[in-house]
Enzyme design. Structure first.
Site, PDB file in Angstrom:
ATOM      1  N   LYS A 162       9.255  13.639 -11.938  1.00  0.00           N
ATOM      2  CA  LYS A 162       7.972  13.081 -12.348  1.00  0.00           C
ATOM      3  C   LYS A 162       7.312  14.026 -13.346  1.00  0.00           C
ATOM      4  O   LYS A 162       7.307  15.238 -13.166  1.00  0.00           O
ATOM      5  CB  LYS A 162       7.069  12.898 -11.121  1.00  0.00           C
ATOM      6  CG  LYS A 162       5.825  12.107 -11.415  1.00  0.00           C
ATOM      7  CD  LYS A 162       5.116  11.779 -10.124  1.00  0.00           C
ATOM      8  CE  LYS A 162       3.884  10.958 -10.397  1.00  0.00           C
ATOM      9  NZ  LYS A 162       3.194  10.619  -9.155  1.00  0.00           N
ATOM     10  N   HIS A 195       5.371  19.933  -7.531  1.00  0.00           N
ATOM     11  CA  HIS A 195       3.971  19.637  -7.834  1.00  0.00           C
ATOM     12  C   HIS A 195       3.352  20.732  -8.693  1.00  0.00           C
ATOM     13  O   HIS A 195       3.529  21.915  -8.413  1.00  0.00           O
ATOM     14  CB  HIS A 195       3.156  19.527  -6.543  1.00  0.00           C
ATOM     15  CG  HIS A 195       3.495  18.346  -5.709  1.00  0.00           C
ATOM     16  ND1 HIS A 195       3.315  18.317  -4.356  1.00  0.00           N
ATOM     17  CD2 HIS A 195       4.016  17.141  -6.035  1.00  0.00           C
ATOM     18  CE1 HIS A 195       3.692  17.147  -3.878  1.00  0.00           C
ATOM     19  NE2 HIS A 195       4.141  16.417  -4.883  1.00  0.00           N
ATOM     20  N   TYR A 233       0.427  15.703   1.017  1.00  0.00           N
ATOM     21  CA  TYR A 233       1.695  15.360   1.659  1.00  0.00           C
ATOM     22  C   TYR A 233       1.810  15.900   3.074  1.00  0.00           C
ATOM     23  O   TYR A 233       2.675  15.498   3.821  1.00  0.00           O
ATOM     24  CB  TYR A 233       2.860  15.933   0.848  1.00  0.00           C
ATOM     25  CG  TYR A 233       3.285  15.072  -0.296  1.00  0.00           C
ATOM     26  CD1 TYR A 233       4.497  14.411  -0.264  1.00  0.00           C
ATOM     27  CD2 TYR A 233       2.480  14.914  -1.412  1.00  0.00           C
ATOM     28  CE1 TYR A 233       4.901  13.620  -1.319  1.00  0.00           C
ATOM     29  CE2 TYR A 233       2.876  14.122  -2.467  1.00  0.00           C
ATOM     30  CZ  TYR A 233       4.083  13.484  -2.410  1.00  0.00           C
ATOM     31  OH  TYR A 233       4.489  12.699  -3.453  1.00  0.00           O
ATOM     32  N   ARG A 239      12.119  12.213  -4.621  1.00  0.00           N
ATOM     33  CA  ARG A 239      11.507  10.912  -4.882  1.00  0.00           C
ATOM     34  C   ARG A 239      12.622   9.873  -5.012  1.00  0.00           C
ATOM     35  O   ARG A 239      13.769  10.212  -5.313  1.00  0.00           O
ATOM     36  CB  ARG A 239      10.733  10.950  -6.197  1.00  0.00           C
ATOM     37  CG  ARG A 239       9.560  11.888  -6.215  1.00  0.00           C
ATOM     38  CD  ARG A 239       8.937  11.938  -7.621  1.00  0.00           C
ATOM     39  NE  ARG A 239       7.788  12.818  -7.632  1.00  0.00           N
ATOM     40  CZ  ARG A 239       7.815  14.100  -7.964  1.00  0.00           C
ATOM     41  NH1 ARG A 239       8.964  14.661  -8.316  1.00  0.00           N
ATOM     42  NH2 ARG A 239       6.710  14.825  -7.935  1.00  0.00           N
ATOM     43  N   ARG A 250       9.806  11.785   1.924  1.00  0.00           N
ATOM     44  CA  ARG A 250       9.303  12.953   1.180  1.00  0.00           C
ATOM     45  C   ARG A 250       8.118  13.583   1.916  1.00  0.00           C
ATOM     46  O   ARG A 250       8.012  14.799   2.019  1.00  0.00           O
ATOM     47  CB  ARG A 250       8.927  12.502  -0.231  1.00  0.00           C
ATOM     48  CG  ARG A 250       8.521  13.596  -1.174  1.00  0.00           C
ATOM     49  CD  ARG A 250       8.495  13.016  -2.587  1.00  0.00           C
ATOM     50  NE  ARG A 250       7.677  13.771  -3.496  1.00  0.00           N
ATOM     51  CZ  ARG A 250       8.088  14.812  -4.209  1.00  0.00           C
ATOM     52  NH1 ARG A 250       9.345  15.213  -4.107  1.00  0.00           N
ATOM     53  NH2 ARG A 250       7.276  15.438  -5.022  1.00  0.00           N
ATOM     54  N   HIS A 271       9.242   6.642   0.335  1.00  0.00           N
ATOM     55  CA  HIS A 271       8.463   7.844   0.025  1.00  0.00           C
ATOM     56  C   HIS A 271       8.023   8.581   1.293  1.00  0.00           C
ATOM     57  O   HIS A 271       7.729   9.774   1.252  1.00  0.00           O
ATOM     58  CB  HIS A 271       7.257   7.462  -0.836  1.00  0.00           C
ATOM     59  CG  HIS A 271       6.701   8.606  -1.621  1.00  0.00           C
ATOM     60  ND1 HIS A 271       7.339   9.124  -2.727  1.00  0.00           N
ATOM     61  CD2 HIS A 271       5.580   9.341  -1.450  1.00  0.00           C
ATOM     62  CE1 HIS A 271       6.622  10.125  -3.208  1.00  0.00           C
ATOM     63  NE2 HIS A 271       5.551  10.274  -2.451  1.00  0.00           N
TER      64      HIS A 271
END
Length: 165
Positions: A36, A128, A137, A11, A105, A102
């Site tokens: 995150k 995740h 994604y 990220r 990613r 982003h």
């Protein structure tokens, strides 16, 4: 920064916060700390990105803990500073497609899937908690779909039998 983001699936905030002690050179990994959700994880550190990072480190000799320092001593580069460099690189490359940092990613995840990496591994590399997040994604290119064979076609293949000895 861009090679690292794409090659490791990072990220923007993780690139900004990167410190030299997160690099696990002998294993080709990055130890992402406080990603995150304040989660730690390991992700890939491709040799190409490591070589570029080493060259940058030798040339820039960034002071302090951050690999990419900002204008304020002791602070990392800002999100805006990274986005500005991303957009400049995009313009130099002649890329007119609408995208953000982003997008690197997303491309990491999609290209990993196309290379045959299983979704659970991709989930771990991206950090995740839920597989549902990872699935958002993954974008499969049409040319990749054109190379996939339906299992129905395998039914037409002759079966090989082995005789018991």
């Amino acid at each position: 920064m861009l090679m690292l983001a794409y090659g490791s699936g990072l990220r923007l905030s993780e690139v900004s916060a990167l410190t030299i002690d997160q690099v696990v050179r002998n294993k080709g990994l990055l130890h992402v700390r406080g990603g995150k959700g304040r989660k730690d994880r390991f992700t890939l550190l491709p040799p190409t990105a490591l070589t570029a990072m080493e060259a940058y480190w030798r040339a820039a000799r960034p002071p302090g803990p951050h690999f990419f320092p900002g204008a304020v001593p002791g602070r990392p580069i800002t999100a805006g500073g990274i986005a500005k460099r991303f957009n400049a690189a995009r313009a130099r490359a002649g890329i007119t497609t609408r995208m953000t940092f982003h997008s690197l990613r997303h491309a990491f995840a999609t290209h990993m899937l196309e290379d045959g990496v299983d979704v659970v591994t991709i989930q771990a590399l991206l950090g995740h908690a839920s597989i549902v997040t990872t699935l958002r994604y993954l974008h499969v290119r049409v040319d990749h779909l054109e190379r996939v064979t339906s299992p129905l076609e395998r039914l037409k293949e002759p079966r090989t039998t082995t005789k018991a000895a």
